[in-house]
Design a protein around this motif. Sequence first.
Motif, PDB file in Angstrom:
ATOM      1  N   PRO A 302     102.477 -22.873  -7.679  1.00 50.54           N
ATOM      2  CA  PRO A 302     103.922 -22.673  -7.504  1.00 50.54           C
ATOM      3  C   PRO A 302     104.266 -21.555  -6.533  1.00 50.54           C
ATOM      4  O   PRO A 302     105.195 -21.697  -5.726  1.00 50.54           O
ATOM      5  CB  PRO A 302     104.403 -22.369  -8.923  1.00 50.54           C
ATOM      6  CG  PRO A 302     103.444 -23.110  -9.807  1.00 50.54           C
ATOM      7  CD  PRO A 302     102.115 -22.992  -9.118  1.00 50.54           C
ATOM      8  N   ALA A 303     103.525 -20.462  -6.566  1.00 53.64           N
ATOM      9  CA  ALA A 303     103.823 -19.355  -5.653  1.00 53.64           C
ATOM     10  C   ALA A 303     103.572 -19.750  -4.203  1.00 53.64           C
ATOM     11  O   ALA A 303     104.316 -19.349  -3.294  1.00 53.64           O
ATOM     12  CB  ALA A 303     102.983 -18.136  -6.019  1.00 53.64           C
ATOM     13  N   THR A 304     102.539 -20.532  -3.955  1.00 57.28           N
ATOM     14  CA  THR A 304     102.235 -20.976  -2.596  1.00 57.28           C
ATOM     15  C   THR A 304     103.302 -21.941  -2.098  1.00 57.28           C
ATOM     16  O   THR A 304     103.707 -21.887  -0.930  1.00 57.28           O
ATOM     17  CB  THR A 304     100.853 -21.643  -2.533  1.00 57.28           C
ATOM     18  OG1 THR A 304      99.882 -20.751  -3.080  1.00 57.28           O
ATOM     19  CG2 THR A 304     100.464 -21.992  -1.112  1.00 57.28           C
ATOM     20  N   LEU A 305     103.776 -22.818  -2.975  1.00 56.03           N
ATOM     21  CA  LEU A 305     104.851 -23.731  -2.602  1.00 56.03           C
ATOM     22  C   LEU A 305     106.104 -22.955  -2.210  1.00 56.03           C
ATOM     23  O   LEU A 305     106.773 -23.279  -1.221  1.00 56.03           O
ATOM     24  CB  LEU A 305     105.154 -24.678  -3.766  1.00 56.03           C
ATOM     25  CG  LEU A 305     106.299 -25.660  -3.562  1.00 56.03           C
ATOM     26  CD1 LEU A 305     106.035 -26.562  -2.361  1.00 56.03           C
ATOM     27  CD2 LEU A 305     106.506 -26.494  -4.828  1.00 56.03           C
ATOM     28  N   THR A 306     106.404 -21.913  -2.943  1.00 59.14           N
ATOM     29  CA  THR A 306     107.564 -21.082  -2.611  1.00 59.14           C
ATOM     30  C   THR A 306     107.398 -20.433  -1.245  1.00 59.14           C
ATOM     31  O   THR A 306     108.319 -20.423  -0.419  1.00 59.14           O
ATOM     32  CB  THR A 306     107.774 -19.997  -3.678  1.00 59.14           C
ATOM     33  OG1 THR A 306     108.061 -20.636  -4.936  1.00 59.14           O
ATOM     34  CG2 THR A 306     108.916 -19.066  -3.309  1.00 59.14           C
ATOM     35  N   ALA A 308     105.567 -21.488   1.245  1.00 58.91           N
ATOM     36  CA  ALA A 308     105.557 -22.499   2.306  1.00 58.91           C
ATOM     37  C   ALA A 308     106.954 -22.836   2.776  1.00 58.91           C
ATOM     38  O   ALA A 308     107.184 -23.048   3.982  1.00 58.91           O
ATOM     39  CB  ALA A 308     104.847 -23.760   1.817  1.00 58.91           C
ATOM     40  N   ARG A 309     107.914 -22.904   1.865  1.00 60.31           N
ATOM     41  CA  ARG A 309     109.247 -23.374   2.252  1.00 60.31           C
ATOM     42  C   ARG A 309     110.319 -22.296   2.232  1.00 60.31           C
ATOM     43  O   ARG A 309     111.505 -22.592   2.310  1.00 60.31           O
ATOM     44  CB  ARG A 309     109.667 -24.559   1.385  1.00 60.31           C
ATOM     45  CG  ARG A 309     109.809 -24.279  -0.100  1.00 60.31           C
ATOM     46  CD  ARG A 309     110.079 -25.567  -0.836  1.00 60.31           C
ATOM     47  NE  ARG A 309     110.347 -25.357  -2.262  1.00 60.31           N
ATOM     48  CZ  ARG A 309     111.370 -25.878  -2.915  1.00 60.31           C
ATOM     49  NH1 ARG A 309     112.240 -26.645  -2.272  1.00 60.31           N
ATOM     50  NH2 ARG A 309     111.536 -25.662  -4.199  1.00 60.31           N
ATOM     51  N   THR A 310     109.892 -21.052   2.165  1.00 60.12           N
ATOM     52  CA  THR A 310     110.846 -19.955   2.323  1.00 60.12           C
ATOM     53  C   THR A 310     111.113 -19.746   3.811  1.00 60.12           C
ATOM     54  O   THR A 310     110.182 -19.653   4.609  1.00 60.12           O
ATOM     55  CB  THR A 310     110.292 -18.664   1.708  1.00 60.12           C
ATOM     56  OG1 THR A 310     110.133 -18.863   0.294  1.00 60.12           O
ATOM     57  CG2 THR A 310     111.231 -17.490   1.949  1.00 60.12           C
ATOM     58  N   GLU A 311     112.372 -19.665   4.174  1.00 61.47           N
ATOM     59  CA  GLU A 311     112.734 -19.568   5.584  1.00 61.47           C
ATOM     60  C   GLU A 311     112.182 -18.307   6.225  1.00 61.47           C
ATOM     61  O   GLU A 311     112.404 -17.206   5.761  1.00 61.47           O
ATOM     62  CB  GLU A 311     114.258 -19.590   5.719  1.00 61.47           C
ATOM     63  CG  GLU A 311     114.751 -19.599   7.149  1.00 61.47           C
ATOM     64  CD  GLU A 311     116.262 -19.638   7.229  1.00 61.47           C
ATOM     65  OE1 GLU A 311     116.822 -20.757   7.134  1.00 61.47           O
ATOM     66  OE2 GLU A 311     116.883 -18.557   7.347  1.00 61.47           O
ATOM     67  N   GLU A 312     111.443 -18.493   7.314  1.00 59.69           N
ATOM     68  CA  GLU A 312     110.890 -17.394   8.106  1.00 59.69           C
ATOM     69  C   GLU A 312     111.565 -17.290   9.470  1.00 59.69           C
ATOM     70  O   GLU A 312     111.683 -16.204  10.026  1.00 59.69           O
ATOM     71  CB  GLU A 312     109.384 -17.603   8.311  1.00 59.69           C
ATOM     72  CG  GLU A 312     108.545 -17.453   7.071  1.00 59.69           C
ATOM     73  CD  GLU A 312     108.178 -16.005   6.763  1.00 59.69           C
ATOM     74  OE1 GLU A 312     108.026 -15.218   7.716  1.00 59.69           O
ATOM     75  OE2 GLU A 312     108.067 -15.671   5.571  1.00 59.69           O
ATOM     76  N   SER A 313     111.953 -18.433  10.018  1.00 65.00           N
ATOM     77  CA  SER A 313     112.572 -18.480  11.340  1.00 65.00           C
ATOM     78  C   SER A 313     113.781 -19.400  11.274  1.00 65.00           C
ATOM     79  O   SER A 313     113.699 -20.493  10.712  1.00 65.00           O
ATOM     80  CB  SER A 313     111.593 -19.021  12.387  1.00 65.00           C
ATOM     81  OG  SER A 313     110.437 -18.219  12.478  1.00 65.00           O
TER      82      SER A 313
END
Length: 397
Positions: A302-306, A308-313
């Motif tokens: 779950p932490a990796t999924l978060t 992956a799709r947290t806005e960086e750019s």
Amino acid sequence: MVDVQGTVADGFEPVRDAFADNFARRGERGAAVVVYRHGRKVADLWGGLRDADGDGDGGAPWVRGTAQVVRSATKGVAAAVLLLLHQRGQVDLDAPVGTYWPEFKTNGKERVLVRHLLSHRAGLPALDVPLTPAQALDGVSGPRAVAAQAPHWEPGTAHGYHAQTYSWLLGELVRRVTGRSLGRWVAEEIAGPLGLDLWIGLPDAERERVGRIADVEAPAAPASAGLRVRPKRTVADAYRDPSSLTRRAFQAIDPMADENDPAYRAAELPASAGIATADALARFYASLIGDLDGSARRLFAPATLTVARTEESAGPDRVLVVNTRFGLGYMLHGPASPMLAPGSFGHPGRGGSLAFADPESGVAFGYVTNGMQKNVTADPRAQALVRALSTALAACP
């Protein structure tokens, strides 16, 4: 008329109708689409010709298991390798790339972080001296070139799509960390365990399963009433300018390699040369967000999924011109790359292919085509399928 093959679960008939309509109205040559929901397949469709340049009724038909080059849809698979290495404690996303790759620490790149590579913020979308196709495929010249390249902007301060250089940046980082090529890592740690017909570096034994791609013209859009306002500048406009960063990013390999050439398909180019079936792409994304086939086969914690799709750019993309949104290695839902819903993440491939997951609905989607139309994101055939999927989900319990 094209005879659409395959099945859909009850309630997902709109996806089949849209798929058939793509052949009738949107210039489809050969394609497949697969949808998983909560780890189980609910749509599995294919039709048309295996080869986009096939000769009508005389061409070999697309069959279950036909694979195609999916261009930049490969990037989402490559990103998963770095995120899984992070999940296993082997890569620190906030470490300088030079921690793992000492030769990279030149020409102002000392502060380029691993997360900058994944979010297209490294400032390295183009090369001062493009590679020849032979150099691009040799596994050595690409990493050497990006290690020597000076950034086009201060790393971390802006973003611009790393269309080709992504191959050598991620591929070499994985090799330095694991001692394995990225393609081999995918084969041994992802594709093999999950039973995916997906390769970054096509084995000789699989050549006959892969169709030929070709550039095709999309049918003209019907005239619409009212005034149409053209954007001030599009990626196509920028690409026509030989001096633009857009053109230079896409032509980091110049001239472009022949994507139907066996040598190209056998090379490991994690930005652009992955080969997959629609089922493999959908199944891959299903494994990122949940269990597959009722068994515990989930890749991302779950932490990796978060992450992956947290806005960086987000905002103006210095290469694609329009506003884009990226997490770590994944495009995020937005006007430039519409997916299913605000929480969707995945990656399109230039000319058509699209794969993504939507954790909130439990959906994973994979679409593969051999007729490459003139678009980078938001292919009209893929978008028609996504709209149909949205309609089906709205009516499903």
